[in-house]
Scaffold this motif. Structure first.
Motif, mmCIF file in Angstrom:
data_model
loop_
_atom_site.group_PDB
_atom_site.id
_atom_site.type_symbol
_atom_site.label_atom_id
_atom_site.label_comp_id
_atom_site.label_asym_id
_atom_site.label_seq_id
_atom_site.Cartn_x
_atom_site.Cartn_y
_atom_site.Cartn_z
ATOM 1 N N SER A 191 12.886 -6.433 -2.367
ATOM 2 C CA SER A 191 12.055 -5.295 -2.110
ATOM 3 C C SER A 191 12.055 -5.292 -0.782
ATOM 4 N N ASN A 239 10.974 -2.216 2.804
ATOM 5 C CA ASN A 239 10.263 -1.002 3.292
ATOM 6 C C ASN A 239 11.146 -0.474 4.553
ATOM 7 N N ASP A 279 9.667 8.645 3.141
ATOM 8 C CA ASP A 279 9.716 8.777 1.445
ATOM 9 C C ASP A 279 10.919 9.499 1.405
ATOM 10 N N THR A 312 12.952 5.378 -2.021
ATOM 11 C CA THR A 312 11.692 4.950 -1.380
ATOM 12 C C THR A 312 10.538 5.721 -2.000
ATOM 13 N N GLU A 313 9.468 5.130 -2.182
ATOM 14 C CA GLU A 313 8.111 5.712 -2.358
ATOM 15 C C GLU A 313 7.591 6.316 -1.148
ATOM 16 N N SER A 314 6.291 7.036 -1.289
ATOM 17 C CA SER A 314 5.794 7.438 -0.399
ATOM 18 C C SER A 314 5.335 6.616 0.787
ATOM 19 N N ASN A 315 5.149 5.426 0.381
ATOM 20 C CA ASN A 315 4.755 4.323 1.441
ATOM 21 C C ASN A 315 5.906 3.664 2.250
ATOM 22 N N ASN A 367 8.127 1.941 0.476
ATOM 23 C CA ASN A 367 8.736 0.797 -0.034
ATOM 24 C C ASN A 367 9.621 1.059 -1.106
ATOM 25 N N PHE A 368 10.493 0.270 -1.476
ATOM 26 C CA PHE A 368 11.695 0.146 -2.459
ATOM 27 C C PHE A 368 11.745 -1.261 -3.042
ATOM 28 N N ASN A 392 1.102 9.234 -2.689
ATOM 29 C CA ASN A 392 1.679 9.179 -4.346
ATOM 30 C C ASN A 392 1.077 10.145 -4.851
ATOM 31 N N ARG A 434 -0.601 11.264 -8.412
ATOM 32 C CA ARG A 434 -1.137 10.631 -9.500
ATOM 33 C C ARG A 434 -1.135 11.402 -10.749
#
Length: 809
Positions: A23, A25, A35, A55-58, A60-61, A793, A795
């Motif tokens: 993991s 960032n 992102d 990567t996500e909106s924050n 992270n991967f 993110n 939802r």
């Protein structure tokens, strides 16, 4: 069976425990998360590709199921310099990499114009994703037009949707079903501006999390929802001119402040069109080919359909773990339809014996209001999450209609006239509640489970009166009242796991269905009622195997069992007249359709996907046609069996730096076996369809598009539809510092998208039809987007997964 499934899950989990998770960032030099950065995991020895992540909106991967060894990562982003890490070792324990910062690129703007554009089609393990804004010709149109241009989808004149040649498709809006009949769904999609739509997800075999409804699969239309801080959104204005005018306009915005995120999607539309339909019917003496009489009818149908749609809601981020949301949606869609029928009746000598003229104006208003309450709670940092959705949906339809039949003799002298007046109110109430739980496993797999219950109550009144000398008298032949109640209870299990080169997703869904219908009758007709209760299991399985480490060749397999329940009002036994010679009625004896669907696919370099498909369905619900004397009855019925098999290919090709082509084609056989009103139907036929889409990226913000479709003769139950095709073209120009776009497109340039066909297997009769439609339309669209801030993110909300698609208001 339950023990076997649990044993399979447990043994797979233990077998694959000797892997680790990586993991990390990614941020920019201002510490803002990035992102959409593409992370590639490579072997350090020879830089061989292992797998990729985004990567996500924050920022992270993560990579799951990574074997022990030495690796490095490569990171690319449209507006930042490429990053290559130093080698690092992976053991049996999970590895968290230090935060990575990317530097801004110096000369990336020119590249963004090309590489930043989303592809028209994206392929995933369980669905195909269509990016609506990727096509110029979608600008200024509506959601139904967008579906018609999507690979594998076809729309008939009544709004029925076929997926790879099969009927029985369920349409969702933002993971919530539409609950509408084919005609009302068609009108609703026409009222929904394409500018409001983000993507279309096509799922021939949806995962177990989705309701099992839809024997041909599910189409999920995702509306736009901006996801950045501040006030941002988009505006689309259009004007289209065919024979009649049309306009599709939309506005969406998002406002994020502190712990609140407010969002909205609004559209106002007017679509005016016509249909010029001619029908020929020939009758024969019983059990012979001796001609006895004939009938021809021309119907000119002018439709004026309005649409006022709204979706508003907010998310409240109570903490890092808990999010609460409320979504309100609704629409008011008024329509006015004028139908003018002119018919001729012939005798055995083919001489005109009478003339009939029918005028039928209809005013209808369909209203909808719904509320969704949703709550999500992250149990820990590993991704365990519990979510709940509660929905209440209300539909109300008011229809006022009159049918004036005038009879003339062969010399066109007036003989008689009848006037039938009707009021057709409908109310539908739907309540659903569901709970979903996601549990990532230490080995990298993911387990999901959930339960759902839904309650549907419908009330339909058909109040018919004969008008004589200005006075109304009740008509008990057609007057009726029908109530319908349904309860469905469901639960599901789903397991997903990536095993080196093999990815597996397996699920099982259970549904308990309870139905009660009550036809209240009148002075001439007695009450009648029926009940249905049944339990069913619906398994799903997806597998994807990478034949090489770079994923140049991918093999895929999917299987699913599906169900199609009858539309609520289709089980009302009463009939009502469309004109003097044509009646439409319901069928209380309808049974649900069950189908088994298989697909085997090969994907080359993520660009060309070839799919073999096979499907067998029992008790297929489809329109049936029967002739009784001079009256032609159309009603839903069950075909004994449908077998569909064939091949489809979807490919994306970069023919030049400025020219890309998406080409979809299918060659499929549809076969039907049934006995309808004493007539045996046993026929099958292959058809071929092709959909090329050319896109041209030109200089100075200009772009162009040239596309079309063609389909050979197609078999659909009793209907044989002749070849049909169309060509469309468009051009666009970016303006206002690339924040605005002007688009001009023309649909059906050569006016060839006109449908005709035969109606077969009718006792002592034959029929065919030809229909002209208002398909050639020139549309000018202006769109403008504004946004700034940090991405959030998305939802998914909504717990009603199949009920809306079955409303027939």
């Amino acid at each position: 069976m339950t023990r076997a499934i649990l044993l399979l899950f447990l043994s797979t989990h233990i077998l694959l425990a000797q892997t680790a998770k990586i993991s990390g960032n990614v941020a920019n030099t201002s510490q803002q998360p990035l992102d959409g950065a593409v992370i590639s995991l490579l072997k350090s020895k020879d830089s061989t590709f292992v797998k990729a992540a985004i990567t996500e909106s924050n920022g992270n991967f993560e990579f799951l199921n990574v074997k022990e060894g030495s690796y490095l990562i490569s990171i690319s982003h449209l507006t930042y310099q490429k990053y290559l890490s130093k080698a690092f070792e992976v053991g049996q324990s999970d590895l968290a990499l230090p935060s990575i910062q990317l530097r801004e690129g110096e000369k990336m703007l020119a590249e963004v114009k090309v590489t930043g554009k989303k592809p028209f089609v994206e392929t995933k393990i369980d669905r195909t994703v269509i990016n609506v804004d990727a096509l110029i010709s979608n600008a200024g149109t509506n959601a139904l037009d967008v579906l018609e241009k999507s690979p594998g989808l076809a729309i008939d004149p009544n709004g029925g949707i076929r997926l790879k040649g099969k009927t029985g498709v369920v349409v969702f809006i933002d993971d919530k079903p539409t609950y509408l009949s084919a005609e009302d769904l068609s009108n609703y999609l026409k009222s929904l501006a394409a500018g409001s739509v983000e993507t279309i997800e096509i799922m021939p075999n949806p995962p177990a999390k989705y309701d099992a409804a839809g024997n041909a699969g599910v189409i999920n239309i995702r509306l736009k929802k901006n996801t950045v801080k501040g006030f941002n959104g988009g505006l689309s204005l259009s004007y289209g001119q065919g024979t009649y005018r049309r306009s599709n306009n939309s506005f969406n915005f998002n406002y994020r402040i502190n712990k609140f995120n407010f969002f909205s999607n609004l559209s106002v539309n007017q679509n005016n069109s016509y249909q010029d339909l001619t029908i020929w019917r020939r009758y024969f003496q019983p059990n012979t080919t001796i001609f006895s009489s004939a009938f021809t009818q021309n119907s000119y149908i002018q439709r004026n359909i309005g649409g006022n749609n709204a979706k508003v809601g907010f998310d409240y981020y109570a903490s890092k773990k808990a999010t609460f949301g409320v979504v309100l949606t609704g629409f008011i869609n008024p329509s006015h339809v004028d139908v003018t029928n002119k018919a001729k009746v012939f005798n055995a000598s083919n001489e005109v014996t009478s003339l009939v003229e029918a005028i039928s104006p209809t005013d209808k208003t369909l209203k909808n209001g719904s509320i969704n309450l949703n709550y999500a709670y992250k149990l820990d940092s590993t991704g365990k999450e519990l979510s709940t959705n509660v929905d209440y949906i209300h539909y109300q339809a008011t229809t006022a209609q009159s049918l004036t039949n005038s009879l003339f003799d062969a010399q066109n002298k007036f003989v008689s006239q009848s006037v039938l007046v009707s009021s057709l109110p409908t109310n539908i109430d739907i309540g659903t509640a569901k709970i979903d739980y996601v549990h990532p496993l230490a080995s990298g797999g993911k387990f999901e489970t959930g339960v759902k219950t839904s309650f549907i109550s419908t009330g339909n009144v058909a109040d018919f009166s004969d008008q004589v000398d200005g006075k109304l008298f009740p008509n008990y032949e057609f007057t009726n009242s029908f109530n319908y109640n349904e309860n469905i209870n469901a639960g599901y299990l789903n397991y997903a796991k990536e095993l080196n080169r093999l990815t597996i997703q397996a699920g099982l869904r259970f549904e308990n269905t309870n139905i009660r219908g009550h036809q209240l009758g009148n002075k001439q007709t007695k009450d009648s009622s029926f009940t249905r209760n049944y339990n069913n299991l619906f398994p799903t399985l997806y597998m994807q195997y990478r034949l090489d480490s770079a994923a140049v060749h991918l093999l895929g397999f999917s299987f699913g069992r599906r169900i199609e329940r009858p539309n609520y009002q289709d089980m009302n036994p009463f009939s009502y007249p469309l004109d003097r010679f044509t009646y439409y009625g319901g069928n209380p004896f309808l049974q649900p359709t069950f189908s088994y669907n298989f697909e085997l696919s090969h994907t080359f370099k993520q660009r060309i996907t070839t799919t073999l498909q096979y499907s067998i369905a029992k008790n297929v619900i489809s329109e049936t046609n029967e002739q009784r004397g001079t009256i032609y009855y159309s009603r839903p019925g069950n075909f004994g069996q449908r077998i569909s098999y064939g091949i489809s290919v979807n490919g994306s090709f970069q023919l030049a730096k400025w020219w890309s082509l998406n080409l979809y084609t299918e060659y499929i056989s549809n076969g039907f076996k049934a006995t309808l009103y004493g007539q045996k139907l046993d026929d099958s036929r292959f058809y071929w369809a092709v959909v090329p889409t050319n896109q041209f990226q030109l200089k100075d913000g200009w772009a162009a598009e040239l596309a079309g479709s063609y389909q050979t003769t197609f078999l659909l139950g009793q209907l044989l539809i002749y070849p049909i095709g169309n060509v469309r073209a468009g051009v666009s120009k970016r303006i206002m510092k690339n924040k605005g776009t002007l688009k001009l497109n023309v649909s059906d340039v050569f006016y060839t998208n006109q449908i005709k066909g035969d109606i077969r297997n009718i006792a002592n009769a034959e029929a065919n039809w030809f229909s002209y439609l208002d398909t050639r339309v020139a549309t000018l669209t202006f769109s403008y987007r504004f946004n700034k801030g940090k991405t959030l993110n998305l939802r998914q909300t909504g717990g009603s997964d199949s009920e809306k698609s079955r409303v027939k208001a």
